[in-house]
Every structure is written in structure tokens, then in C-alpha cells.
Design an enzyme around this catalytic site. Structure first.
Site, PDB file in Angstrom:
ATOM      1  N   THR A 149       4.697  -4.740   4.352  1.00 46.25           N
ATOM      2  CA  THR A 149       5.852  -4.776   5.249  1.00 46.25           C
ATOM      3  C   THR A 149       6.030  -6.097   5.976  1.00 46.25           C
ATOM      4  O   THR A 149       7.123  -6.394   6.441  1.00 46.25           O
ATOM      5  CB  THR A 149       5.742  -3.660   6.307  1.00 46.25           C
ATOM      6  OG1 THR A 149       4.499  -3.787   6.988  1.00 46.25           O
ATOM      7  CG2 THR A 149       5.848  -2.298   5.663  1.00 46.25           C
ATOM      8  N   ASP A 150       4.960  -6.916   6.078  1.00 47.74           N
ATOM      9  CA  ASP A 150       5.065  -8.106   6.930  1.00 47.74           C
ATOM     10  C   ASP A 150       6.223  -9.019   6.535  1.00 47.74           C
ATOM     11  O   ASP A 150       6.979  -9.474   7.385  1.00 47.74           O
ATOM     12  CB  ASP A 150       3.755  -8.909   6.900  1.00 47.74           C
ATOM     13  CG  ASP A 150       2.733  -8.344   7.866  1.00 47.74           C
ATOM     14  OD1 ASP A 150       2.949  -7.212   8.347  1.00 47.74           O
ATOM     15  OD2 ASP A 150       1.726  -9.030   8.137  1.00 47.74           O
ATOM     16  N   LYS A 173      11.716  -6.859  10.560  1.00 41.33           N
ATOM     17  CA  LYS A 173      10.606  -6.029  11.075  1.00 41.33           C
ATOM     18  C   LYS A 173      10.498  -6.300  12.573  1.00 41.33           C
ATOM     19  O   LYS A 173      10.283  -7.433  12.982  1.00 41.33           O
ATOM     20  CB  LYS A 173       9.308  -6.410  10.362  1.00 41.33           C
ATOM     21  CG  LYS A 173       8.138  -5.533  10.753  1.00 41.33           C
ATOM     22  CD  LYS A 173       6.881  -5.856   9.944  1.00 41.33           C
ATOM     23  CE  LYS A 173       5.750  -4.911  10.340  1.00 41.33           C
ATOM     24  NZ  LYS A 173       4.516  -5.133   9.582  1.00 41.33           N
ATOM     25  N   THR A 186       0.827  -1.203   0.000  1.00 45.17           N
ATOM     26  CA  THR A 186       0.000   0.000   0.000  1.00 45.17           C
ATOM     27  C   THR A 186       0.860   1.250   0.000  1.00 45.17           C
ATOM     28  O   THR A 186       0.945   1.939   0.991  1.00 45.17           O
ATOM     29  CB  THR A 186      -0.927   0.027   1.219  1.00 45.17           C
ATOM     30  OG1 THR A 186      -0.127  -0.153   2.389  1.00 45.17           O
ATOM     31  CG2 THR A 186      -1.947  -1.055   1.144  1.00 45.17           C
TER      32      THR A 186
END
Lengths: 461, 563
Positions: free
Chosen positions: A183-184, A262, A107
């Protein structure tokens, strides 16, 4: 589905709508006993219940009314909905480098989807120019949507498509490549591309956003601006992740693919290089290298693209009292490679010694990483480590467990020869294994400590 | 008292949006306390705001304007009373159920049609007052009404929303906010534009306040209630005056705004009948040398130290228009000043040239011309002249829809372009939240009588308006009603004891309720009654008890020996 006048509505609410002859986007006055509500009927999210009708009031608010309470409806008209990001032609400037943005479904820029109430990405150069016009001051942009999937659904198939797309762009003489990504699992993809695409002539920059791009405070636009600058001008021809350094809108950090992780479920500054310094800082004006050794940009360099992956690889996150069947079942199910995230310097309990021996004797690769994330698997220090190595476990230094998982899948794709797989695993790529850890490679500050309080007085977190 | 005949003839119309904080223990979308901080903050973060799209695909005008300003937004954080939600580094937690129930009860007080499912909506605020860039808000009820001055006052809706940050400073391109107030739950009942004089505006504000407070569900004290005052006159535009903290300000603000609109409509007429057109003005400026800028009151040394430049913009034939009075002691020049202060982020107000010979001759300025001198960073100078041209063009149209801030004395200054519905879009972080079916009937039972019902009742008991006002305002009605129910005290005597004497004692440092609690006060008064003590005697007994904590009624009776 797009012509469905009852978008998302089901059961009782749909029956009520049919009874009163109302469709989505109708402007209505709805009566529920003594109460009246006026507004436009909106589609219903498929994950919401079947009992309420959603109305957008003239003031812009949405409300939900229980369908079973509705006693009357008056239809006033219908609202014609045009719904898109203002699209303009992305300007071309011959003096700007050509940058390619490959889309995976993240996104970066987005719009809202009624059906799910969720955010859907906007992606064409024109749409992006409408949302982030600064991009046109940096580069000439071309975009290509390779797939539209969530970060958590990315896997080897997608890594291979990406690697091939990178190869194609390099052949075309593109100055730099951006990859928009959720991002995961962004760091997994960054690791995969680091292994699949070696000896790069140009930078490959993975970018995402932590706070969705439909919010004014999103990190998306600034990340995209930083990433575009990196793709266009950064001197290191490596696979990097470009995300916020601090949570403040300030600079971005460029992390090497296999070194980044992350570390927070929602913070903007979630991506951190583990066990080393990040490669560089990026802001609107400059790059600041934090590491000296890097592969310089060289458009004449021939890349070594090996887009392969053997997915018979699994990862085990060790916990106390783990039983033998965790290893045995993987072997029985045909797994050919196992990455263990062990405790401390790379340990598991005695119950796993025998199953590990059975696995390695059956030709299954077993590699050890550490669940502390920082530090090395140094299995020679304690007896446990030595006994595990005797049973065929190979320590991977300070390689991150996730990077090790990706690397093993790739290495097994490259070669069937166990010795070659082992050699590939232990050969450093993109800083995945380093010879040593710098003293400032491990910095996790603790709140409340007086000196830490002082550091955070200013805008520097 | 003014009868506002002239304003009635001008078609004065007003409405109120009352922002009232709820007295919940925690915040609306996180579990932080609602503590207001005045000590030094622990951390600071920096953000920028970019506009996003509404559901219908349009950018909101305010949103775009605020993006033009390119503000650096600083947020002050407290390690022990805010969390990562206030930083917008964590998604919202589900709406505080205590706040939802309070909001529903308050909507019932205004006889609203209640919603069955809450849809948390994002309302864009790019001024930075909310770190996400939007306020999370949801409608709890629509179409309310309460009796008002012999008619009904209608309410469009009531929302429940999170409060914004407090502004600490706003200088140039830097605005600083404190996050302590952020996400304290608010309700916002919105009246229809049915108030026809500034006086009615003030009376309505008072009644709305009484209605909210009568439930005991709302917070009291400075800053806990803020009014947005909406005003228009015939041919004018809805103007929103934001965040009026005192009811006493509403009447002068409404009056002055109505006359400002009249002045701007008159100015439009003057402009249209003049030789000028919007095209007469070009966004052109000339940078001034040191001597010229000093002549206009800008200190060249200071400008140099900040790397700022002074410049002049000449508006041919505009002198008499720019000096047109719009508000007491303010003129059309101040309309321009407000715009450039906000949009071009100028640190100092532009001035009308003081007619130094040098400036006049060098720039060929005639006595009929308006020459505006202003200063700031070079990149802001262009924004300044563009914005001045935009505002002058708007003067040919009439009154631009604006949000204005209240200044002391009842005048207002530009804050931002009035936002439209385009800045609303659904919150993708929170699903719609159905309200369980039994909630409405359960909450209905908890409602106190409405203030107007009480007012009628108390009037019948023979209480004066003064006593009724005090009982309502001090939230003493519930105490009054229950003592009256269990004694044969004279209504007037009891009202006077609670509304005048108890209040007087509190001001003198003898706080009955603080020492004895509401129940203790009630018990003491009823006990006095049963002992045949007069209300004057009860006053002395309670005074004595509030100075002698942990004493018994018998001790007090012995000590005071009332007649």
C-alpha cells in the site's frame, strides 16, 4: 540457506548449539541451571540479537532463553515441518469472466517467514483459492508474479513491466486485470499506469491490504473479493485503486489512479480520493457510481500503451527558509524536471526565485502543485505566484504532487519537446486535473464537534 | 462435605487457568487507561474474522468452525478512552514495562523458570472478542510449583496477555463487543492437571488467588479475575469451562462436568450396542407450513416478519438417546442445542416435537423417533442439520473436546470447539524483547513472603485459620507484619483488630484506610500502643478518626477516652 541447521543463529548461540549438537526443528529439553524448558527449536530472526535461542513450547508459545545460561540439552527428536497454504486447484467455470492477477509483492494472502519473522505472500491461484475461496464464485483466475518486492522499492522499471503485462493481457482478451501491490506506493503505481495505459478497453484494478493478511481481521480478503468483482464486472475501463471505504468491513471504494492518496499509516480506510468524489463504491453485490463521467468498458477499444519514463525527475516539498541550493543542486545533478509542492495557492520564498529562473532557462521543467493537497495552484492570485510564473513555473491546477511527479517522468519519456511535455502535463488524464472541485470533494470532519459525533454513532466510518 | 469417592474412582482430573488482571495504570499494548465504561459508546465499527495459518501450516479446528458461523462483529468505541489500537487500525506499541515487571514478579511467586526474552505470540480468537482476531500473549515463565495440601502443585506456565473485549450481546449473526476492557494486562498461571476432586479445584483456586494478591500487583473487584476450569475423567476428554468469575462456582461446575462426561461415555456405550450407526442420520430437513410450526411453539407471524422458516429433522430411533440426562435438568438434546446456537447462529432453541398429530402423520414419525423442530433463516437450516449430524457422530466417539460456558447453578453450555496449539503464531508486529539481565535480581528483592510461608508463620504465632484467611485475603499481611515488628502487641489481638474490627468498621461506613491511608492506620496503631491504649481502645480511636477527617491522634484520644 535452506539447509542451514542453524537458521538465523550466530555467534554465542550458534556455538552453544554446535556444542550440544542441536539443530533448528529439534525437539529438546534445555537446562539452564535449576530451570528447564521443553520444546522445538525455531529459526532465529536475522534482525534479532545473537544471544537467545528460541523454543516453541508444546502449548504453541515461543520463548527465548539466553544461550550463555544453557547448561545442558537433551534431544528428543525432530519436528518435520510442512508449511504452506492449503492449495487446491482453482475451479474453472466457463460462464465466469477470466481475470488476471499480476503480483508485485504485496501481502494479499500470506504466510509467515521464520528467518525474518515476517509475512511472505502466497500467490498462486490454488493458494489464493485456499485462502479466499469466494474468488471462485466471481471469476476464473490466472496469476502471474512479475516481481516480489516491497511497495517502497517499486519504481519506473516496475511500472514499465506492469504496463507491458497489461498490454499482453488485453491482447489475450482478459476481462479485467488485478494488480496486487503493497500500500505504501500503491497510488504512485496507479498514477503511473493511468498515464502509461490510456484508452483501456477493460478495468485495471490495484489492490492491497492495510492490515496484514496473516491476521483474521485483515482487510485483504474483502479487498481481493471487491477487486476481483471490479476486474470482472465493473463498467468503467479505467485504472482504479480498490480499498476499504470505511474502516468497518463493509464496502470498498474505487478511486481513480491519479486522484487517490494514502492518508493514514495504518487505518484500513487509508486511501482517499482528494479533491473529488471517488469513482464508485463496490460491495459483494453491486457497484454504485459516485461519478457520472467515466470511460465505459469496451473490449474492442484499442489501448494506447506508452510504457516510458524518464527518471531525471525530482520533487521538492517546500518548507519555510528553503535555500537556493535545493534547486541548484538538482539542476547540477542533471535533473530535467522538478515538481514543487508549494504552500497555499502554489508559493515558495523569494530565495528560490533566482535558482528557479536559472533552472527553467537551462531547460529544466518546473511545475507547481500544492502541499495542502486539496485545492488548486492558482498562482495568478498573489504577486508571489505571478513572479514565479514569470520565471517559468507552470501551475498544475489541482493535480496531486505525487501524481505530478509520476506524470512528468512519463511525459518526459514520451517527448523531448518542452512544449509537448507541457501540453501533456496540462491535459487531464484520469481526473488528475479537474476543471472544478465539487463542494463535497473536500470533507475532513473533526472529532468532538456535535454534528460529527452524531454521524459516527452507527457503523459508518 | 463430600469425599468424592466416586469421582476419584472415575479418574477425575482437573486443572486451572487463572486470568488475573494486573493493577497497571495503562493497557498492555497501547497507552490507554484501563477505565471500564458503562455509559453509552461514541462510535461503532463492524468486522468479520477469517482463519489464518499457524506456523506449521495448519488451520485450527476452532478457527474453521468459527468462520463457518459468519458472524457480524460490532465493536463499541469510546472517543476519550480507547484509541486506534483497540480498533486494530494501528499496530501495537511496545509492551507496557510496568506490566512486564509485574508479570515476572508474579511468575517468581510460583517458583517458575523465567524466560530471558519475551516472544509476543498471537493466539487466534475468531469469536470476535478481540478486533485483531488474535490475542497478543507471551510466556514469562514455565515449570512452576507451590506447596499444596501436603504435596506440590505444579504449574505448566504463566503468560502475560491482553484482556479481550466484553460481550454486550450475541443474537443470531450479530455479536456486539465493548472495547473498554480490551488490552488490560493479564497474567495467566496454568496448573498441571493435578487436582483430583472438585474440592481440590476450589482450594487451589483460592491459594492461587492469595498468591497473586499478596504482591499487591493485581487488580481487585468484579471481573478482575476469571478462571478457566479444565476437567476430564478416565476415558473422557479435557473440557474447558471458560471465564468462571467466582471461586464458589468451581466446585459444583467441576462436579457436574465430571458427571456429564460419565453420562456421555455411558451414552456412547448405549449407542454402540444399539442398531444405530453414525450413518443412520442424514442432514435432511423439511420446511414446515405455518400450522405445523405453530403447533411446535414457533409463532408463524414472527417467523414471517423475520423471513425465518421452521423445519423438522427426524432422527429415526433416537428418541431414547436424545432424552438421556447429561446435566441436572439437561439432556443430550441440550448438547445439540448448544452446537446449533453457536454454529448455525439460531436465535431460538430447537425443540423436540411435541407430537402434534399433524406433524407425526405428515412426516411418518414413530414414537421411537426423535423429531427436532427448529427455525431460522433458510441458509442456517442446512448448517443446523449438518451440525446435528456431526454432534451425533461425535456421541459415537465419546466426548468432543469443547470450550464450555458456565451457567448459573453449575451447569455448562457449548461455547466452541477446544482450540489446539495450531492457533498460535508469532506476532509479526513486535520483535522479541530481551529482558535486561539485572531485572531478575532486582525484582526478586521486591517480592513479599509467599502466602504459605506466612500461613506457617502466623500459625506459629497462634492465629486461627479464620484470622489467617482474612489477613491474606484482605491483603493486610504487609501492614500486619510491619506493625507487629515495631510493637509488642499480641499477635492475635493485632490480627483481630485488622482482620475483624477494621473490616467490620469499613462495612459500617468507617473506612480507616480510605480516610487515613495505610501509613496513617499503621502510625495510629503504633501510637496507641506506645500510649498504652488497648487494641479495643485503638479500634474506637480509629473509628472516631475515620469519621473526623483531618483530626489528630491527641484529639481522638481526648474524644474517645478509651479505658
Amino acid at each position: 540457506m535452506s539447509n542451514d541447521v542453524f537458521k538465523g543463529y550466530r555467534e554465542a548461540t550458534r556455538e552453544m548449539m554446535e556444542k550440544f549438537g542441536i539443530s533448528v526443528w529439534d525437539d529438546i529439553i534445555l537446562t539452564a541451571g535449576p530451570n528447564t524448558f521443553e520444546g522445538v527449536v525455531l529459526p532465529r530472526s536475522e534482525t534479532a540479537d545473537a544471544n537467545h535461542i528460541v523454543i516453541k513450547l508444546a502449548t504453541g508459545y515461543n520463548i527465548g532463553i539466553l544461550a550463555s545460561k544453557v547448561t545442558g540439552v537433551k534431544i528428543l527428536g525432530s519436528k518435520n515441518v510442512v508449511f504452506q497454504i492449503p492449495e487446491q486447484e482453482f475451479p474453472f467455470d466457463p460462464s465466469h469472466p477470466n481475470v488476471k492477477l499480476l503480483g508485485t509483492g504485496g501481502t494479499i494472502a500470506s504466510r509467515l517467514d521464520y528467518k525474518t519473522g515476517a509475512v511472505i505472500p502466497a500467490f498462486s491461484p490454488g493458494e489464493l483459492y485456499g485462502a479466499v475461496p469466494e474468488l471462485a464464485d466471481i471469476c476464473n483466475l490466472e496469476t502471474e508474479k512479475l516481481f516480489g518486492i516491497f511497495s517502497e522499492d517499486m519504481g519506473p522499471k516496475e511500472y514499465i513491466i506492469l504496463a507491458k503485462a497489461i498490454e499482453k493481457e488485453i491482447e489475450k482478451g482478459t476481462a479485467g486485470i488485478m494488480i496486487g501491490h503493497g500500500t505504501d506506493t500503491l497510488s504512485h503505481t496507479a498514477a503511473a499506469l493511468t498515464y502509461m495505459c490510456q484508452d483501456l478497453p477493460i478495468p485495471v484494478v490495484l489492490v492491497g491490504s492495510q492490515r496484514s493478511s496473516d491476521r483474521p481481521s485483515s482487510d485483504a480478503a474483502l479487498n481481493l473479493i471487491h477487486a476481483a468483482r471490479t476486474a470482472a464486472f465493473f463498467d468503467a475501463a479505467e485504472v482504479v485503486v480498490c480499498m476499504f471505504g470505511p474502516t468497518s468491513d463493509d464496502y470498498g471504494l474505487l478511486h481513480r489512479g491519479p486522484q487517490v492518496r494514502k492518508m493514514h499509516s495504518s487505518y484500513r480506510s487509508t486511501f482517499r480520493t482528494i479533491g473529488d468524489r471517488p469513482l464508485a463504491m463496490v460491495d459483494r453485490d453491486k457497484f454504485t457510481f459516485l461519478k457520472k463521467d467515466y470511460i465505459k468498458r469496451d473490449p474492442t477499444r484499442k489501448p494506447n500503451i506508452r510504457p516510458v519514463f524518464d527518471d531525471r525527475v525530482g520533487m521538492i516539498y517546500y518548507y519555510p527558509s528553503m535555500k537556493a541550493d535545493m534547486i541548484d543542486s538538482m539542476v547540477e545533478n542533471g535533473y530535467k524536471g522538478i515538481i514543487i509542492a508549494g504552500t497555499g495557492l502554489g508559493h515558495v520564498n523569494k530565495a528560490l526565485y533566482e535558482p528557479i529562473r536559472r533552472a527553467t532557462e537551462a531547460g529544466v521543467h518546473v511545475f507547481m502543485t500544492v502541499q495542502t493537497l486539496w485545492g488548486f495552484a492558482q498562482m495568478y492570485v498573489y504577486d508571489t505566484g505571478r513572479l514565479l510564473m514569470q520565471r517559468g513555473v507552470v501551475p498544475l491546477g489541482n493535480m496531486l504532487p505525487e501524481a505530478a511527479y509520476i506524470k512528468l517522468g512519463w511525459a518526459m519519456g514520451v517527448s523531448d519537446d518542452p512544449e509537448e511535455v507541457k501540453r501533456l502535463m496540462l491535459s487531464p488524464v484520469g481526473g488528475d486535473i479537474t476543471e472544478s472541485e465539487p463542494p463535497d470533494g473536500y470533507i475532513i470532519l473533526q472529532g468532538g464537534v456535535p454534528e460529527v459525533k452524531d454521524i459516527f454513532k452507527g457503523i459508518n466510518r | 462435605m463430600q469425599d468424592y469417592t466416586e469421582l476419584r474412582e472415575l479418574g477425575f482430573k482437573g486443572g486451572l487457568e487463572t486470568h488475573q488482571q494486573l493493577a497497571t495504570r495503562g493497557k498492555l499494548f497501547c497507552r490507554c487507561s484501563t477505565k471500564i465504561r458503562n455509559d453509552e459508546h461514541d462510535q461503532e465499527i463492524l468486522r468479520h474474522m477469517r482463519p489464518t495459518l499457524s506456523e506449521f501450516g495448519e488451520y485450527d479446528g476452532t478457527a474453521l468452525m468459527e468462520f463457518k458461523t459468519k458472524k457480524q462483529v460490532h465493536y463499541q468505541l469510546y472517543n476519550d478512552s480507547v484509541c486506534t489500537y483497540e480498533m486494530d487500525d494501528t499496530p501495537p506499541f511496545q509492551a507496557n514495562p510496568e506490566a512486564v515487571e509485574s508479570a515476572l514478579q508474579l511468575a517468581m511467586m510460583f517458583n517458575m523458570s523465567l524466560v530471558d526474552e519475551l516472544h509476543i505470540t498471537r493466539k487466534q480468537y475468531l469469536d470476535g472478542s478481540i478486533p485483531t482476531g488474535f490475542q497478543r500473549t507471551a510466556i514469562v515463565g514455565v515449570n512452576g510449583k507451590i506447596p499444596f495440601m501436603g504435596r506440590d502443585l505444579h504449574f505448566v506456565q504463566m503468560s502475560m496477555e491482553e484482556d479481550a473485549c466484553r460481550e454486550v450481546s450475541d443474537i443470531g449473526h450479530h455479536v456486539v463487543y465493548r472495547t473498554d476492557r480490551l488490552s488490560i494486562p493479564l497474567v495467566e498461571p496454568v496448573t498441571a492437571p493435578e487436582l483430583y476432586t472438585p474440592r481440590e479445584m476450589a482450594i487451589a483456586a483460592k491459594l492461587i488467588g492469595e498468591t497473586l494478591r499478596s504482591t499487591h500487583l493485581v487488580r481487585r473487584g468484579i471481573g478482575s479475575v476469571r478462571q478457566d476450569v479444565n476437567i476430564s475423567i478416565r476415558g473422557g476428554t479435557r473440557i474447558e469451562i471458560k471465564g468462571v468469575a467466582k471461586i464458589g462456582y468451581i466446585e459444583p461446575l467441576s462436579r457436574i462436568e465430571a458427571y456429564r462426561q460419565k453420562a456421555l461415555l455411558d451414552l456412547r456405550h448405549e449407542l454402540k450396542t444399539s442398531d444405530l450407526t453414525p450413518d443412520s442420520f442424514k442432514p435432511i430437513y423439511t420446511v414446515l407450513d405455518k400450522i405445523a410450526s405453530a403447533g411446535e411453539g414457533f409463532d408463524p407471524a414472527m417467523l414471517e416478519s423475520k423471513n425465518h422458516k421452521a423445519a423438522v429433522m427426524v432422527l429415526k430411533g433416537f428418541k431414547k438417546f436424545i432424552t438421556t440426562p447429561t446435566q441436572p435438568e439437561l439432556s443430550f438434546l441440550d448438547e445439540l442445542r448448544g452446537r446449533v446456537r453457536v454454529i448455525a447462529c439460531l436465535e431460538y432453541d430447537p425443540v423436540l416435537e411435541q407430537a402434534t398429530q399433524l406433524l407425526r402423520s405428515n412426516h411418518n414419525i414413530s414414537p421411537e423417533d426423535a423429531a427436532i423442530v427448529f427455525a431460522g433463516p433458510e441458509e442456517d437450516l442446512e448448517t443446523t442439520v449438518k451440525e446435528i449430524c456431526i454432534r451425533i457422530e461425535e456421541a459415537f466417539q465419546g466426548i468432543p473436546p469443547e470450550t464450555r460456558q458456565a451457567l448459573p447453578g453449575g451447569t455448562t453450555d457449548f461455547e466452541r470447539i477446544l482450540p489446539g496449539a495450531d492457533r498460535m503464531y508469532p506476532d509479526t508486529d513486535l520483535p522479541p524483547q530481551p529482558i535486561p539481565a539485572d531485572t531478575f535480581t532486582r525484582l526478586q528483592k521486591l517480592l513479599p513472603p509467599k502466602p504459605w510461608e506466612r500461613r506457617d508463620l502466623y500459625k506459629k504465632l497462634g492465629l486461627s485459620d479464620h484470622l489467617i484467611d482474612r489477613l491474606l485475603n484482605l491483603e493486610l499481611c504487609d501492614l500486619y507484619d510491619s506493625i507487629l515488628e515495631s510493637t509488642d502487641l499480641k499477635p492475635k489481638a493485632l490480627a483481630s483488630l485488622l482482620a475483624d474490627r477494621m473490616r467490620g468498621s469499613k462495612r459500617a461506613g468507617r473506612d480507616w484506610i480510605k480516610v487515613l491511608g495505610i501509613d496513617g492506620v499503621q502510625k495510629a496503631i503504633i501510637w496507641c500502643f506506645t500510649k498504652g491504649v488497648t487494641s479495643k481502645g485503638a479500634w474506637h480511636i480509629l473509628d472516631w478518626m475515620s469519621l473526623n477527617a483531618d483530626s489528630t491522634l491527641e484529639q481522638a484520644l481526648k474524644a474517645v477516652k478509651p479505658a
